[in-house]
Enzyme design. Structure first.
Site, PDB file in Angstrom:
ATOM      1  N   TYR A 141     -14.986  27.007  26.473  1.00  0.00           N
ATOM      2  CA  TYR A 141     -13.612  26.463  26.671  1.00  0.00           C
ATOM      3  C   TYR A 141     -14.109  25.332  27.788  1.00  0.00           C
ATOM      4  O   TYR A 141     -14.784  25.857  28.906  1.00  0.00           O
ATOM      5  CB  TYR A 141     -12.813  27.427  27.470  1.00  0.00           C
ATOM      6  CG  TYR A 141     -11.579  27.131  27.699  1.00  0.00           C
ATOM      7  CD1 TYR A 141     -11.143  27.366  29.033  1.00  0.00           C
ATOM      8  CD2 TYR A 141     -10.366  26.788  26.964  1.00  0.00           C
ATOM      9  CE1 TYR A 141     -10.097  26.847  29.593  1.00  0.00           C
ATOM     10  CE2 TYR A 141      -9.162  26.220  27.534  1.00  0.00           C
ATOM     11  CZ  TYR A 141      -9.098  26.212  28.796  1.00  0.00           C
ATOM     12  OH  TYR A 141      -7.786  26.071  29.237  1.00  0.00           O
ATOM     13  N   ASP A 236     -20.556  21.253  31.315  1.00  0.00           N
ATOM     14  CA  ASP A 236     -19.238  21.742  31.875  1.00  0.00           C
ATOM     15  C   ASP A 236     -19.884  22.716  32.867  1.00  0.00           C
ATOM     16  O   ASP A 236     -20.062  23.918  32.421  1.00  0.00           O
ATOM     17  CB  ASP A 236     -18.468  21.941  30.834  1.00  0.00           C
ATOM     18  CG  ASP A 236     -17.179  22.669  31.357  1.00  0.00           C
ATOM     19  OD1 ASP A 236     -16.152  22.783  30.775  1.00  0.00           O
ATOM     20  OD2 ASP A 236     -17.046  22.703  32.614  1.00  0.00           O
ATOM     21  N   LYS A 264     -12.912  24.538  40.478  1.00  0.00           N
ATOM     22  CA  LYS A 264     -13.376  25.792  41.195  1.00  0.00           C
ATOM     23  C   LYS A 264     -13.820  25.819  42.475  1.00  0.00           C
ATOM     24  O   LYS A 264     -13.298  25.477  43.353  1.00  0.00           O
ATOM     25  CB  LYS A 264     -13.987  26.844  40.007  1.00  0.00           C
ATOM     26  CG  LYS A 264     -13.039  27.005  38.632  1.00  0.00           C
ATOM     27  CD  LYS A 264     -13.710  28.241  37.839  1.00  0.00           C
ATOM     28  CE  LYS A 264     -13.124  27.940  36.382  1.00  0.00           C
ATOM     29  NZ  LYS A 264     -11.977  28.644  36.384  1.00  0.00           N
TER      30      LYS A 264
HETATM   31  P1  KE4 Z   1      -8.864  24.111  34.828  1.00  0.00           P
HETATM   32  O1  KE4 Z   1      -8.159  23.010  34.134  1.00  0.00           O
HETATM   33  O2  KE4 Z   1      -8.425  25.574  34.369  1.00  0.00           O
HETATM   34  O3  KE4 Z   1      -9.034  24.069  36.292  1.00  0.00           O
HETATM   35  O4  KE4 Z   1     -10.504  24.356  34.176  1.00  0.00           O
HETATM   36  C1  KE4 Z   1     -10.468  24.292  32.644  1.00  0.00           C
HETATM   37  C2  KE4 Z   1     -12.048  24.756  32.483  1.00  0.00           C
HETATM   38  C3  KE4 Z   1     -12.970  23.886  32.116  1.00  0.00           C
HETATM   39  N1  KE4 Z   1     -14.349  24.131  31.783  1.00  0.00           N
HETATM   40  C4  KE4 Z   1     -14.689  25.706  31.881  1.00  0.00           C
HETATM   41  C5  KE4 Z   1     -16.062  25.977  31.911  1.00  0.00           C
HETATM   42  C6  KE4 Z   1     -13.976  26.571  32.446  1.00  0.00           C
HETATM   43  O5  KE4 Z   1     -13.946  27.961  32.572  1.00  0.00           O
HETATM   44  C7  KE4 Z   1     -12.425  26.131  32.579  1.00  0.00           C
HETATM   45  C8  KE4 Z   1     -11.377  27.026  33.200  1.00  0.00           C
HETATM   46  N2  KE4 Z   1     -11.519  28.542  33.067  1.00  0.00           N
HETATM   47  C9  KE4 Z   1     -10.629  29.592  32.957  1.00  0.00           C
HETATM   48  C10 KE4 Z   1     -11.165  30.821  33.026  1.00  0.00           C
HETATM   49  N3  KE4 Z   1     -12.131  31.214  31.815  1.00  0.00           N
HETATM   50  C11 KE4 Z   1      -9.454  29.301  33.674  1.00  0.00           C
HETATM   51  C12 KE4 Z   1      -8.305  30.457  33.968  1.00  0.00           C
HETATM   52  C13 KE4 Z   1      -7.282  30.316  33.455  1.00  0.00           C
HETATM   53  O6  KE4 Z   1      -7.379  29.428  32.374  1.00  0.00           O
HETATM   54  O7  KE4 Z   1      -6.038  30.662  33.733  1.00  0.00           O
END
Ligand code: KE4
Length: 416
Positions: A141, A236, A264
């Site tokens: 993701y 990523d 994060k």
């Molecule tokens: P954000 O847009 O949520 O800050 O980041 C997206 C993203 C991009 N790349 C990786 C590897 C990620 O894990 C994420 C977002 N992670 C999720 C948890 N698996 C965020 C939690 C959520 O969606 O509420």
């Protein structure tokens, strides 16, 4: 329960009553807890219950919640104003810290979320190569930009199809999907799309199908096949960055990508993410990208403080200690659950899959028994342990998790 009342009220205001789907606790069959505050390794819901927290805001809180040093720096920064829409020295300081930690980040851009970082990095890869197609991996993701909300096309249809309403097929037809840890599936895409692939984007340790580790040589293979095909390799590192090592997975595995994304931890819990890499790729000038709050003085303060502390704590063995804590939990889970679970762990990232087979890719991950995971989640919650409300997320351990916390967690597991 006050949480339930708040949930009812929120559902009337926001779809699902939450601002990010996983928070709705749908796959664990109960209402979400509404959180009042958190400190260190603990999180407290509005009903006064205390939990040992292994969500850690999905990764940012590697120092633990409400670190006095970070909060203090943020409070002080707020006195000077919250946002200017103009450059500040803090952006340069943070960029220097990032480059000190991750030397491949020769040129960077600060943005506000991992989604934005990945979306922008892919645009730069397309702008730099002049190619439209990208390769991602099933189960990885990378945020919710249209072109990445895809599910693999059927056997015949190699082009991806949207995995969300509202995403036109045209936005996903250039996204090719390979299988994680399956080099042949990547080679096949490069053979079928000669000279058309701009980049391969990968979570160097997958953590969005649960934690799935790269098999020996997989990342090296991706580095070689992208180079051979004049495509870019994007790591990523939104989850792995500053977590697996101060220099992220690229330090941990010794593979240098062309571009990387971080989120994060780099924002210390505030909305901040980064994309960047080779200076010959990152002129960005020809590739448009912008943001009102990008490089915001408060978020950059939290990021600077967090990376500074991590660099100091690294000298005192932080990453070795995080590995020990992660391994202790993983080993104990294997002992308690025997071969009814498969545990993947690296550093302070781990997942307990309720399946007896090895989990090394998407298909083996989704073969897990999500009903059993939900039972485990709820049992642990009753015992004061707050885990990810989904089998396909990671457990995050922080510097604030004490030996007592780990013992309490292990005792709670042993009751399962
Ligand atoms: P954000 O847009 O949520 O800050 O980041 C997206 C993203 C991009 N790349 C990786 C590897 C990620 O894990 C994420 C977002 N992670 C999720 C948890 N698996 C965020 C939690 C959520 O969606 O509420």
């Amino acid at each position: 329960m006050k949480s339930d009342t708040l949930y009812e009220r929120s559902r009337e205001l926001m779809p699902g009553g939450v601002n990010s789907p996983v928070r709705a606790f749908k796959s664990v069959g109960r209402n979400p807890l509404f959180i009042d505050h958190a400190k260190g390794s603990k999180i407290y819901d509005v009903d006064g219950n205390e939990y040992i927290d292994y969500v850690c805001s999905w990764g940012p809180m590697i120092l633990g919640h409400g670190d006095d040093r970070v909060v203090g720096a943020v409070q002080k920064a707020c006195e000077n104003g919250l946002s200017f829409g103009a450059p500040t020295e803090k952006e340069a300081i943070l960029a220097e810290r990032i480059r000190q930690c991750v030397p491949s980040m020769e040129r960077i851009r600060l943005v506000n979320s991992g989604t934005e970082a990945v979306m922008s990095a892919i645009r730069v890869a397309r702008g730099y190569t002049g190619r439209d197609k990208i390769v991602k991996f099933r189960g990885c993701y990378h945020g919710h930009s249209d072109g990445l909300l895809v599910k693999a096309g059927s056997g015949v249809l190699t082009q991806s199809v949207p995995d969300s309403a509202g995403v036109p097929f045209d936005y996903t037809k250039n996204t090719l999907v390979a299988e994680y840890n399956d080099s042949d599936s990547v080679s096949k895409l490069f053979e079928e799309n000669k000279g058309e692939i701009a980049c391969v984007i990968v979570e160097p340790v997958a953590a969005n199908m649960g934690v799935v580790l790269p098999e020996e040589g997989f990342l090296k293979f991706l580095r070689e096949i992208t180079r051979d095909n004049k495509a870019l390799l994007i790591f990523d590192e939104v989850i792995t960055g500053f977590r697996l090592a101060l220099g992220g997975a690229q330090e941990y595995y010794g593979i240098v990508p062309d571009l990387s994304t971080f989120g994060k931890i780099v924002g210390g819990g505030l909305p901040l993410a980064v994309y960047g890499g080779r200076k010959d790729i990152m002129p960005v000038g020809t590739v448009y990208q912008a943001g009102t709050l990008s490089g915001n003085p408060i978020a950059t303060t939290a990021g600077i403080e967090t990376l500074t502390i991590l660099a100091e704590e690294k000298e005192r063995g932080l990453y070795e200690t995080l590995e020990e804590k992660g391994k202790l939990l993983a080993d104990h889970a294997r002992k308690v659950f025997g071969d009814s679970v498969w545990v993947n762990q690296t550093g302070s990232l781990l997942s307990i899959f309720f399946t007896s087979k090895p989990v090394h890719d998407y298909a083996s991950a989704v073969a897990s028994d999500t009903k059993k995971y939900a039972e485990y989640f709820n049992a642990m919650l009753e015992r004061g342990i707050y885990l990810a409300p989904s089998q396909f997320e990671a457990m995050f351990v922080s510097a604030a998790h004490s030996d007592d916390d780990l013992k309490a967690t292990i005792d709670a597991m042993s009751l399962s």
